[in-house]
Design a protein around this motif. Structure first.
Motif, PDB file in Angstrom:
ATOM      1  N   LYS A   1      -1.958  61.939 -15.457  1.00 30.11           N
ATOM      2  CA  LYS A   1      -1.958  60.706 -16.240  1.00 30.11           C
ATOM      3  C   LYS A   1      -1.330  59.576 -15.440  1.00 30.11           C
ATOM      4  CE  LYS A   1      -1.801  62.175 -21.119  1.00 30.11           C
ATOM      5  NZ  LYS A   1      -3.067  61.560 -21.486  1.00 30.11           N
ATOM      6  N   GLU A   2      -1.731  58.368 -15.832  1.00 30.39           N
ATOM      7  CA  GLU A   2      -1.078  57.162 -15.337  1.00 30.39           C
ATOM      8  C   GLU A   2      -0.371  56.528 -16.526  1.00 30.39           C
ATOM      9  OE1 GLU A   2      -2.184  53.221 -12.636  1.00 30.39           O
ATOM     10  OE2 GLU A   2      -3.764  54.410 -13.586  1.00 30.39           O
ATOM     11  N   LEU A   3       0.945  56.369 -16.418  1.00 27.38           N
ATOM     12  CA  LEU A   3       1.736  55.831 -17.520  1.00 27.38           C
ATOM     13  C   LEU A   3       2.223  54.435 -17.192  1.00 27.38           C
ATOM     14  CD1 LEU A   3       3.964  58.909 -18.495  1.00 27.38           C
ATOM     15  CD2 LEU A   3       1.827  58.156 -19.557  1.00 27.38           C
TER      16      LEU A   3
ATOM     17  N   ILE B   1       5.880  54.559 -21.720  1.00 32.37           N
ATOM     18  CA  ILE B   1       7.205  55.184 -21.602  1.00 32.37           C
ATOM     19  C   ILE B   1       8.151  54.648 -22.662  1.00 32.37           C
ATOM     20  CG2 ILE B   1       9.205  55.426 -20.072  1.00 32.37           C
ATOM     21  CD1 ILE B   1       7.079  55.292 -17.743  1.00 32.37           C
ATOM     22  N   MET B   2       8.062  53.355 -22.936  1.00 35.56           N
ATOM     23  CA  MET B   2       8.965  52.748 -23.916  1.00 35.56           C
ATOM     24  C   MET B   2       8.570  53.084 -25.350  1.00 35.56           C
ATOM     25  SD  MET B   2       9.693  49.104 -21.996  1.00 35.56           S
ATOM     26  CE  MET B   2      11.143  48.640 -22.942  1.00 35.56           C
ATOM     27  N   ASN B   3       7.369  53.607 -25.543  1.00 34.74           N
ATOM     28  CA  ASN B   3       6.963  54.063 -26.880  1.00 34.74           C
ATOM     29  C   ASN B   3       7.539  55.437 -27.218  1.00 34.74           C
ATOM     30  OD1 ASN B   3       5.508  51.844 -27.775  1.00 34.74           O
ATOM     31  ND2 ASN B   3       3.573  52.549 -26.894  1.00 34.74           N
TER      32      ASN B   3
ATOM     33  N   GLY C   1      16.600  55.211 -21.615  1.00 30.23           N
ATOM     34  CA  GLY C   1      15.217  55.473 -21.243  1.00 30.23           C
ATOM     35  C   GLY C   1      14.644  56.655 -21.994  1.00 30.23           C
ATOM     36  N   ALA C   2      13.513  57.134 -21.522  1.00 28.39           N
ATOM     37  CA  ALA C   2      12.849  58.288 -22.130  1.00 28.39           C
ATOM     38  C   ALA C   2      13.277  59.557 -21.417  1.00 28.39           C
ATOM     39  CB  ALA C   2      11.337  58.126 -22.032  1.00 28.39           C
TER      40      ALA C   2
ATOM     41  N   TYR D   1      15.046  52.839 -17.868  1.00 31.47           N
ATOM     42  CA  TYR D   1      14.678  51.436 -17.655  1.00 31.47           C
ATOM     43  C   TYR D   1      15.799  50.488 -18.038  1.00 31.47           C
ATOM     44  CZ  TYR D   1      13.177  52.573 -22.465  1.00 31.47           C
ATOM     45  OH  TYR D   1      13.116  53.053 -23.767  1.00 31.47           O
ATOM     46  N   GLU D   2      16.919  51.041 -18.500  1.00 37.26           N
ATOM     47  CA  GLU D   2      18.078  50.224 -18.844  1.00 37.26           C
ATOM     48  C   GLU D   2      19.343  50.786 -18.216  1.00 37.26           C
ATOM     49  OE1 GLU D   2      16.879  48.473 -23.292  1.00 37.26           O
ATOM     50  OE2 GLU D   2      18.636  49.763 -23.045  1.00 37.26           O
TER      51      GLU D   2
END
Length: 392
Positions: free
Chosen positions: A77-79, A84-86, A129-130, A191-192
């Motif tokens: 997959k390409e994300l 990712i934020m979902n 993040g996830a 991401y944070e």
């Protein structure tokens, strides 16, 4: 990669705080004054050590930026960032530590190769993040998986970052699939950092965070994630960040005889005093950090003012004013701050050593753990002070 690129020179570097001690300019490697570390449990982004191997990547178009997940899986997959934020967001408080922290002190025993870090090549942050376990479920890998049907046993993180050690190729590292897919191991695609989007020095827009192991495996500026059969064959996994005995030198080293370093040992350092400080007569406060790898807590920190002949136990805390206990209420991936008070004689060698919850203790002497790359200097930390006379 669309939206993210790795520059070929250092003309577009981000601004940095002027208080940082620069250990290398290109690539930029710097640490804060040691006193900044004990000013706050959560390290301010400006004072978080900067460890780089090349020019800092640049995001041109965040909407076009994506991470590909490929390798020994049935559904690559390409994300994109929105994908990712979902996913459910987690905040994990974790200390990242460069394997070369305190290398300068090790180099005083015998010469070593590497960036000359003092005691501040680490920091503690709240990463948002996830979970990687949730991300890998999107490509059909269930949680707590040891191997994919196609034989994938490791997860390789590949950066957009280009470095000379890879002959201009990307920085990369891997972790075992069983660690990546275990939600309890808290591996993130972050991401944070401290409630704000990552800045460029720390991996904007997306990086891996692998708590409890050396910082070299928490790859910044992610380009792709590969499911592979064997551990990553990149330079920093196979020809660097390995722990060799003191008998090995650059003439007889055989890299393949050692595994890549992952976990880090118990560690502590005094941060409220520089070596050869002049202090006032009377009680002084001795502050510092203690941390251990693998999610192990800190059982105690011992402080001596006579070079290790006698000891007192320091108080420990993560949240100010709340005594630390190594249980479910603590941040298991994070450092512990310590504090002790002592009357200093005319001159003193102040020493600190930590013990983790597995009863691992720091070695007394750096000579016994010397290694040619200068990694994992976890020997007792020592500072020398003397009492100054007042002019009043």
């Amino acid at each position: 990669m669309p939206g993210l690129r790795g520059p070929s020179d250092y003309s577009q570097e981000p601004p940095r705080h002027p208080c940082l001690r620069i250990n290398a300019k290109e690539p930029f490697n710097a640490e804060p004054p040691r006193s900044a570390l004990v000013s706050s449990y959560v390290t301010h982004v400006d004072f978080f050590y900067k460890r780089n191997h090349g020019p800092i990547p640049i995001v041109d178009d965040l909407e076009r930026y994506s991470v590909s997940i490929t390798g020994l899986i049935d559904n690559p997959k390409e994300l994109f960032m929105k994908d990712i934020m979902n996913l459910p967001k987690y905040n994990v408080t974790a200390t990242l530590q460069c394997a070369g922290n305190r290398r300068t002190a090790m180099s005083k025993t015998r010469k070593v190769k590497g960036v000359g870090w003092d005691v501040a090549a680490l920091g503690n942050a709240v990463w948002g993040g996830a979970k990687l376990a949730d991300v890998l479920e999107l490509v059909g890998i269930p949680k707590c998986t040891n191997a994919t049907p196609s034989g994938g046993k490791h997860v390789e993180f590949v950066s957009i970052d280009k470095c000379k050690e890879e002959n201009g190729g990307p920085y990369k590292a891997s972790i075992p699939l069983c660690q990546a897919t275990n939600p309890e191991d808290d591996v993130l695609l972050a991401y944070e950092m401290n409630g704000e989007p990552l800045n460029r020095d720390h991996g904007y827009p997306l990086r891996g965070i692998v708590p409890g192991i050396i910082g070299a495996r928490s790859v910044k500026w992610l380009d792709s994630i590969n499911i592979i059969a064997e551990e990553c064959q990149g330079f920093f996994m196979q020809k660097d960040y390995k722990m060799f005995p003191p008998s090995v030198n650059w003439d007889n080293i055989i890299w393949s005889t050692r595994r890549p370093q992952m976990d880090f040992p118990v560690q502590c350092a005094i941060c409220s005093l520089e070596d050869m400080n002049v202090v006032k007569h009377g009680k002084i406060t001795i502050k510092g950090y203690a941390v251990s790898g693998g999610g192990r807590g800190i059982e105690r920190v011992d402080v001596s003012i006579d070079g290790g002949k006698t000891w007192v136990e320091a108080s420990r805390y993560q949240k100010t004013g709340i005594p630390y206990t190594a249980d479910e209420s603590s941040d298991k991936w994070a450092w512990v701050l310590f504090e002790a008070k002592a009357d200093i004689p005319q001159t003193a060698e102040i020493v600190a050593k930590a013990v983790d919850t597995a009863a691992n203790v720091q070695p007394e002497n750096v000579e016994n753990i010397w290694n040619l790359r200068g990694i994992l200097n976890t020997s007792w930390h020592r500072v020398h002070v003397r009492v100054g006379h007042s002019n009043m």
